[in-house]
Write a protein that holds these residues in place. Structure first.
Motif, short mmCIF file in Angstrom:
data_model
loop_
_atom_site.label_atom_id
_atom_site.label_comp_id
_atom_site.label_asym_id
_atom_site.label_seq_id
_atom_site.Cartn_x
_atom_site.Cartn_y
_atom_site.Cartn_z
N GLY A 62 -3.32 3.27 -13.35
CA GLY A 62 -4.55 2.62 -12.95
C GLY A 62 -5.75 3.53 -13.07
O GLY A 62 -5.63 4.77 -13.14
N ASP A 63 -6.94 2.93 -13.08
CA ASP A 63 -8.15 3.72 -13.28
C ASP A 63 -8.57 4.49 -12.03
O ASP A 63 -9.64 5.13 -12.03
CB ASP A 63 -9.30 2.84 -13.78
N HIS A 64 -7.76 4.47 -10.98
CA HIS A 64 -8.03 5.26 -9.79
C HIS A 64 -7.43 6.67 -9.87
O HIS A 64 -7.68 7.51 -9.01
CB HIS A 64 -7.49 4.55 -8.55
N ILE A 65 -6.65 6.93 -10.93
CA ILE A 65 -6.00 8.23 -11.09
C ILE A 65 -7.04 9.29 -11.48
O ILE A 65 -7.93 9.05 -12.30
CB ILE A 65 -4.90 8.16 -12.17
N LEU A 66 -6.91 10.48 -10.91
CA LEU A 66 -7.75 11.61 -11.30
C LEU A 66 -6.90 12.88 -11.32
O LEU A 66 -5.83 12.94 -10.72
CB LEU A 66 -8.94 11.78 -10.36
N SER A 67 -7.36 13.89 -12.06
CA SER A 67 -6.65 15.17 -12.08
C SER A 67 -7.67 16.30 -12.09
O SER A 67 -8.77 16.15 -12.63
CB SER A 67 -5.73 15.28 -13.29
N LEU A 68 -7.32 17.40 -11.49
CA LEU A 68 -8.19 18.57 -11.46
C LEU A 68 -7.36 19.83 -11.24
O LEU A 68 -6.27 19.78 -10.63
CB LEU A 68 -9.25 18.45 -10.37
N PRO A 69 -7.82 20.97 -11.76
CA PRO A 69 -7.06 22.22 -11.58
C PRO A 69 -7.22 22.77 -10.17
O PRO A 69 -8.22 22.52 -9.48
CB PRO A 69 -7.69 23.16 -12.61
N SER A 100 -5.60 6.11 -2.13
CA SER A 100 -4.74 5.90 -0.96
C SER A 100 -4.48 4.42 -0.73
O SER A 100 -3.37 4.01 -0.39
CB SER A 100 -5.38 6.53 0.29
N ALA A 101 -5.51 3.61 -0.92
CA ALA A 101 -5.36 2.17 -0.71
C ALA A 101 -4.39 1.57 -1.72
O ALA A 101 -3.56 0.71 -1.37
CB ALA A 101 -6.72 1.48 -0.82
N GLN A 102 -4.47 2.02 -2.98
CA GLN A 102 -3.56 1.50 -4.00
C GLN A 102 -2.12 1.94 -3.74
O GLN A 102 -1.18 1.17 -3.95
CB GLN A 102 -4.01 1.95 -5.39
N ILE A 103 -1.95 3.16 -3.29
CA ILE A 103 -0.60 3.63 -2.97
C ILE A 103 -0.01 2.83 -1.82
O ILE A 103 1.17 2.44 -1.84
CB ILE A 103 -0.60 5.14 -2.63
N ARG A 104 -0.82 2.53 -0.81
CA ARG A 104 -0.34 1.72 0.31
C ARG A 104 0.05 0.32 -0.16
O ARG A 104 1.08 -0.22 0.24
CB ARG A 104 -1.40 1.64 1.41
N SER A 105 -0.79 -0.27 -1.02
CA SER A 105 -0.48 -1.61 -1.54
C SER A 105 0.79 -1.59 -2.37
O SER A 105 1.62 -2.51 -2.28
CB SER A 105 -1.65 -2.12 -2.39
N LEU A 106 0.95 -0.55 -3.18
CA LEU A 106 2.15 -0.43 -4.01
C LEU A 106 3.40 -0.33 -3.14
O LEU A 106 4.40 -1.01 -3.38
CB LEU A 106 2.02 0.80 -4.91
N LYS A 107 3.34 0.50 -2.12
CA LYS A 107 4.49 0.68 -1.23
C LYS A 107 4.82 -0.63 -0.51
O LYS A 107 6.00 -0.97 -0.32
CB LYS A 107 4.22 1.80 -0.22
N ARG A 108 3.79 -1.35 -0.11
CA ARG A 108 4.02 -2.63 0.57
C ARG A 108 4.76 -3.60 -0.35
O ARG A 108 5.71 -4.26 0.05
CB ARG A 108 2.69 -3.23 1.00
N CYS A 109 4.31 -3.68 -1.60
CA CYS A 109 4.93 -4.60 -2.56
C CYS A 109 6.40 -4.23 -2.79
O CYS A 109 7.28 -5.11 -2.82
CB CYS A 109 4.18 -4.59 -3.88
N ILE A 110 6.66 -2.94 -2.96
CA ILE A 110 8.04 -2.49 -3.20
C ILE A 110 8.91 -2.77 -1.97
O ILE A 110 10.03 -3.27 -2.08
CB ILE A 110 8.07 -0.99 -3.55
N ASN A 111 8.39 -2.45 -0.80
CA ASN A 111 9.16 -2.65 0.42
C ASN A 111 9.43 -4.13 0.70
O ASN A 111 10.47 -4.49 1.27
CB ASN A 111 8.44 -2.01 1.61
N GLU A 112 8.49 -5.01 0.33
CA GLU A 112 8.69 -6.45 0.50
C GLU A 112 9.88 -6.95 -0.33
O GLU A 112 10.45 -8.00 -0.01
CB GLU A 112 7.43 -7.21 0.10
#
Length: 415
Positions: free
Chosen positions: A82-89, A164-176
């Motif tokens: 998703g476009d919420h991903i970021l990376s930094l050193p 964080s919001a997307q990770i929470r939503s993802l976990k909810r979907c998987i757990n459901e």
């Protein structure tokens, strides 16, 4: 009796959800025993916008994989994009703890934790902290420091963050779906695990995952991930362009893209495509060259953005391992040729042709991330490096013969 364990990878993309079930026996590479795919309407640019739709798509994909494998899925490694991903050193520094100053596993763990002290935006959390170099008392370039002696231990790492919001939503979907999450893994990194060789990673290579809503990028050098990013444009943009340019419904445009799409106009003459089979109310015909012109414009934009991303980390046209393309859009004919020209790199479609499978040949680059999650899980659980199937030798394509070129649809591009 051989020890056997089940490993499942689930990749939730913008258009489809892919599930791959592998069985690992002893220290052998996993054998794929079941695959599942379902369409979902609950994602936009890799982000969950309708959890209920995602949950239904998950259930359908998992059920298909369970039926094929003859097992019940209770846990899985999950791909995150998703476009919420970021990376930094980031850098971490610690003092070696033992009295004899010999570096232990615990020291390595502590210095990696120290790299996570980097400040992220308040709505982001760390998905991965990937060390790419250790430094012992100013001696750098080290990969394995356990057993070495020193007073000061440093780690240079790449931090991958996610919403964080997307990770929470993802976990909810998987757990459901009554599935426990073994680990959340950056999808393009998982895909790289399935299609890149250690030789490519050593030389320097970019894996480009062109999905429905996004294009995910992972750059490797000296076998380590040194950069990751997401471009919020994918195959759906091509479909929308075709719908607008040909004045046809989106569903018809998607079929046109799949059945008649090609990445370049080279070699196309007066071939005509009848639009009626895709839309009964449409009687017009269109030149296939015009379809290719629309597709080429959008793919050219994507490659231009990939080039800018590589330039930002000093790797534009400087990756001897080339570019490896995965994702559903990678199936568009001649895409690798366009990639060679635009990126000035060798290019290949990433297909793990030698993967052992009892569920049919996994030669579709759309499954790369889900398959890579299975390999990732096998190595994480067993701490083994099974290696990656060898890909055909990459070769350089023809370089552009003109100083500049004009694409008349959407925008003007310069090489």
């Amino acid at each position: 009796m051989a020890k056997e364990q089940k490993i499942v990878g689930i990749d939730i993309g913008t258009r489809y959800i892919y599930t791959v079930v592998g069985v690992q026996r002893d220290d052998l590479p996993p054998v794929i025993v079941g695959i599942g795919r379902s369409e979902t309407h609950g994602m936009r640019r890799g982000n969950i916008v309708s959890p209920e739709d995602v949950i239904q798509g998950l259930r359908d994909s998992v059920k298909e994989a369970e039926t094929a494998a003859g097992v019940t899925i209770s846990s899985a490694f999950i791909g995150v994009g998703g476009d919420h991903i970021l990376s930094l050193p980031s850098k971490g520094v610690i003092a070696v703890s033992r009295v004899d100053k010999q570096i232990a596993e615990d020291d390595v763990h502590r210095v990696i934790q120290a790299t996570k002290t980097v400040v992220l935006p308040s709505n982001r959390e760390i998905l991965h902290a990937i060390p790419n170099e250790y430094v012992v008392d100013d001696e750098g370039g080290l990969k394995d420091v356990v057993g070495m002696s020193g007073v000061r231990l440093e780690a240079n790492a790449l931090i991958v963050g996610a919403s964080s919001a997307q990770i929470r939503s993802l976990k909810r979907c998987i757990n459901e779906c009554n599935i426990d999450i073994k680990q959340c893994v950056l999808s393009v990194m998982a895909a790289s695990h399935a299609v890149l060789t250690n030789q490519h990673k050593e030389l320097g290579v970019v894996c480009i995952d062109i999905g429905g809503g996004t294009t995910d990028i992972a750059v490797f050098e000296e076998r380590e991930l040194i950069h990751a990013s997401v471009i919020p444009i994918g195959g759906d943009s091509i479909t929308n362009d075709l719908a607008l340019g040909l004045r046809i419904p989106v569903d018809s445009a998607e079929r046109i893209k799949r059945e008649h799409g090609v990445a370049t106009t080279r070699g196309l003459q007066r071939e005509v495509v009848d639009l009626k089979p895709t839309n009964k109310n449409e009687k017009n015909q269109v030149l296939r060259k015009n379809i290719a012109t629309i597709i080429n414009a959008r793919l050219g934009e994507i490659m231009d953005l990939v080039n800018k991303d590589l330039r930002s980390v000093g790797k534009e046209a400087l990756l001897p391992g080339g570019a490896v393309l995965v994702g559903g859009t990678a199936k568009i004919p001649l895409l690798k040729d366009l990639c060679k020209e635009e990126l000035r790199l060798p290019a290949h479609i990433g297909v793990p042709k030698e993967t052992q499978s009892n569920a049919g040949a996994l030669t579709d680059p759309s499954y790369a991330a889900a398959l890579g999650l299975v390999f990732w899980g096998a190595e994480q659980q067993g701490k083994h490096d099974f290696g990656i199937p060898t890909l055909p030798q990459l070769s350089f394509g023809a370089m552009p013969t003109s100083v500049g070129k004009v694409r008349n649809w959407l925008r003007v591009f310069l090489p």
